[in-house]
Design a protein around this motif. Structure first.
Motif, PDB file in Angstrom:
ATOM      1  N   UNK A  86       0.828  -1.204   0.000  1.00  0.00           N
ATOM      2  CA  UNK A  86       0.000   0.000   0.000  1.00  0.00           C
ATOM      3  C   UNK A  86       0.863   1.255   0.000  1.00  0.00           C
ATOM      4  N   UNK A  87       0.358   2.301  -0.602  1.00  0.00           N
ATOM      5  CA  UNK A  87       0.956   3.625  -0.516  1.00  0.00           C
ATOM      6  C   UNK A  87       0.852   4.057   0.950  1.00  0.00           C
ATOM      7  N   UNK A  88       1.790   4.855   1.460  1.00  0.00           N
ATOM      8  CA  UNK A  88       1.712   5.297   2.854  1.00  0.00           C
ATOM      9  C   UNK A  88       0.383   5.957   3.230  1.00  0.00           C
ATOM     10  N   UNK A  89      -0.244   6.656   2.307  1.00  0.00           N
ATOM     11  CA  UNK A  89      -1.539   7.280   2.615  1.00  0.00           C
ATOM     12  C   UNK A  89      -2.614   6.208   2.775  1.00  0.00           C
ATOM     13  N   UNK A  90      -2.607   5.207   1.923  1.00  0.00           N
ATOM     14  CA  UNK A  90      -3.577   4.121   2.054  1.00  0.00           C
ATOM     15  C   UNK A  90      -3.401   3.394   3.393  1.00  0.00           C
ATOM     16  N   UNK A  91      -2.153   3.105   3.735  1.00  0.00           N
ATOM     17  CA  UNK A  91      -1.872   2.423   5.004  1.00  0.00           C
ATOM     18  C   UNK A  91      -2.324   3.272   6.192  1.00  0.00           C
ATOM     19  N   UNK A  92      -2.090   4.570   6.115  1.00  0.00           N
ATOM     20  CA  UNK A  92      -2.483   5.462   7.210  1.00  0.00           C
ATOM     21  C   UNK A  92      -3.999   5.538   7.345  1.00  0.00           C
ATOM     22  N   UNK A  93      -4.725   5.517   6.234  1.00  0.00           N
ATOM     23  CA  UNK A  93      -6.188   5.517   6.304  1.00  0.00           C
ATOM     24  C   UNK A  93      -6.681   4.268   7.026  1.00  0.00           C
ATOM     25  N   UNK A  94      -6.045   3.140   6.784  1.00  0.00           N
ATOM     26  CA  UNK A  94      -6.409   1.915   7.505  1.00  0.00           C
ATOM     27  C   UNK A  94      -6.067   2.033   8.984  1.00  0.00           C
ATOM     28  N   UNK A  95      -4.879   2.558   9.280  1.00  0.00           N
ATOM     29  CA  UNK A  95      -4.439   2.688  10.672  1.00  0.00           C
ATOM     30  C   UNK A  95      -5.357   3.582  11.502  1.00  0.00           C
ATOM     31  N   UNK A  96      -5.920   4.610  10.870  1.00  0.00           N
ATOM     32  CA  UNK A  96      -6.697   5.612  11.613  1.00  0.00           C
ATOM     33  C   UNK A  96      -8.191   5.569  11.312  1.00  0.00           C
ATOM     34  N   UNK A  97      -8.660   4.503  10.700  1.00  0.00           N
ATOM     35  CA  UNK A  97     -10.080   4.410  10.344  1.00  0.00           C
ATOM     36  C   UNK A  97     -10.540   5.685   9.646  1.00  0.00           C
ATOM     37  N   UNK A  98      -9.794   6.075   8.613  1.00  0.00           N
ATOM     38  CA  UNK A  98     -10.114   7.299   7.881  1.00  0.00           C
ATOM     39  C   UNK A  98     -11.245   7.115   6.891  1.00  0.00           C
ATOM     40  N   UNK A  99     -12.115   6.189   7.157  1.00  0.00           N
ATOM     41  CA  UNK A  99     -13.252   5.938   6.274  1.00  0.00           C
ATOM     42  C   UNK A  99     -14.340   5.248   7.078  1.00  0.00           C
ATOM     43  N   UNK A 100     -15.552   5.354   6.600  1.00  0.00           N
ATOM     44  CA  UNK A 100     -16.645   4.576   7.186  1.00  0.00           C
ATOM     45  C   UNK A 100     -17.358   3.860   6.050  1.00  0.00           C
ATOM     46  N   UNK A 101     -18.196   4.544   5.298  1.00  0.00           N
ATOM     47  CA  UNK A 101     -18.882   3.852   4.202  1.00  0.00           C
ATOM     48  C   UNK A 101     -17.936   3.587   3.037  1.00  0.00           C
ATOM     49  N   UNK A 102     -16.904   4.410   2.882  1.00  0.00           N
ATOM     50  CA  UNK A 102     -15.897   4.199   1.853  1.00  0.00           C
ATOM     51  C   UNK A 102     -16.155   4.910   0.542  1.00  0.00           C
ATOM     52  N   UNK A 103     -17.309   5.533   0.366  1.00  0.00           N
ATOM     53  CA  UNK A 103     -17.625   6.177  -0.907  1.00  0.00           C
ATOM     54  C   UNK A 103     -16.623   7.278  -1.250  1.00  0.00           C
ATOM     55  N   UNK A 104     -16.268   8.089  -0.276  1.00  0.00           N
ATOM     56  CA  UNK A 104     -15.379   9.225  -0.524  1.00  0.00           C
ATOM     57  C   UNK A 104     -13.902   8.845  -0.448  1.00  0.00           C
ATOM     58  N   UNK A 105     -13.596   7.646   0.028  1.00  0.00           N
ATOM     59  CA  UNK A 105     -12.224   7.269   0.350  1.00  0.00           C
ATOM     60  C   UNK A 105     -11.248   7.394  -0.815  1.00  0.00           C
ATOM     61  N   UNK A 106     -11.559   6.910  -2.017  1.00  0.00           N
ATOM     62  CA  UNK A 106     -10.583   7.074  -3.105  1.00  0.00           C
ATOM     63  C   UNK A 106     -10.221   8.541  -3.364  1.00  0.00           C
TER      64      UNK A 106
END
Length: 171
Positions: A86-106
Motif C-alpha cells: 500500500x501507498x503510505x496514505x492508504x496504510x495510514x487511512x487503515x491505521x486511523x479508520x479514515x473511512x466509514x462507508x468508503x464512498x469518498x475514500x478514493x
C-alpha cells in the motif's frame, strides 16, 4: 467527430478515441477504461469523490474534459499501491479508520497524496484546510486528518523518496 487522445493512466499508455468532446475524465475513466475508483458524487466539483492526480496535481475529474488532457499522466486509486504494498496514505487511512462507508475514500486518499506532494507542512489545521474540498458524508474527518498527518510524517522521513517509496538503503 472522433478525437483520438493518449493518456498515461497509472503508468500505462492508453489510446482512446473520444466521440464527444464533452466527455469528462471521470466518465472516460469509469465508462471506457473500467476504472471505477473515482466516484461520481455531485458531478459538480463540490464533493471531491472524483479526485484524481493529473500530472501530479489534484483534480476533480468530473469537471475536466478528457480532450483537454491529451498527453497527461493520470493516477487513480487503482494505480496508487505498488502490487501488494500500500501507498503510505492508504496504510495510514487503515491505521486511523479514515473511512466509514468508503464512498469518498478514493478521492480523499488521492487528495491527501496530492496535498502532501504539494508541500503540506504537517500542521493539522493546514491539513484540514487542504482537504476541505473532499466531503465525507459519514463525518470521518478526525481519522482522515490523523491519517494524512501520519502519511505526511512517513513520506517526509529521510529514507523515503517522493511518492512514498523507501530508498534502497531503507528497504
Amino acid at each position: 467527430m472522433s478525437i483520438p487522445i493518449t493518456l498515461t493512466v497509472n503508468g500505462v499508455p492508453r489510446h482512446v478515441v473520444i466521440e464527444d468532446a464533452r466527455v469528462t475524465l471521470l466518465d472516460l475513466l469509469r465508462e471506457r477504461l473500467d476504472l471505477t475508483g473515482a466516484k461520481k458524487g455531485c458531478d459538480r466539483g463540490q464533493c471531491g469523490a472524483c479526485t484524481i492526480l493529473v500530472d501530479g496535481v489534484r483534480l476533480n475529474s468530473c469537471l475536466a474534459l478528457a480532450v483537454s488532457h491529451d498527453g497527461a499522466s493520470l493516477v487513480t486509486i487503482e494505480g496508487l499501491a505498488k502490487g501488494d504494498v500500500l501507498h503510505p496514505v492508504q496504510a495510514a487511512f487503515l491505521d486511523h479508520d479514515g473511512f466509514q462507508c468508503g464512498f469518498c475514500t478514493p478521492g480523499q486518499i488521492l487528495s491527501a497524496v496530492g496535498l502532501i506532494e504539494e508541500g503540506c507542512d504537517g500542521d493539522p489545521e493546514r491539513v484540514r484546510e487542504g482537504m476541505s474540498g473532499n466531503l465525507c458524508r459519514c463525518g470521518a474527518y478526525a481519522g482522515i486528518t490523523d491519517a494524512v498527518l501520519q502519511a505526511h510524517a512517513a513520506m517526509n522521513a529521510p529514507d523515503v523518496l517522493p511518492g512514498g517509496n523507501l530508498t534502497e538503503d531503507a528497504a
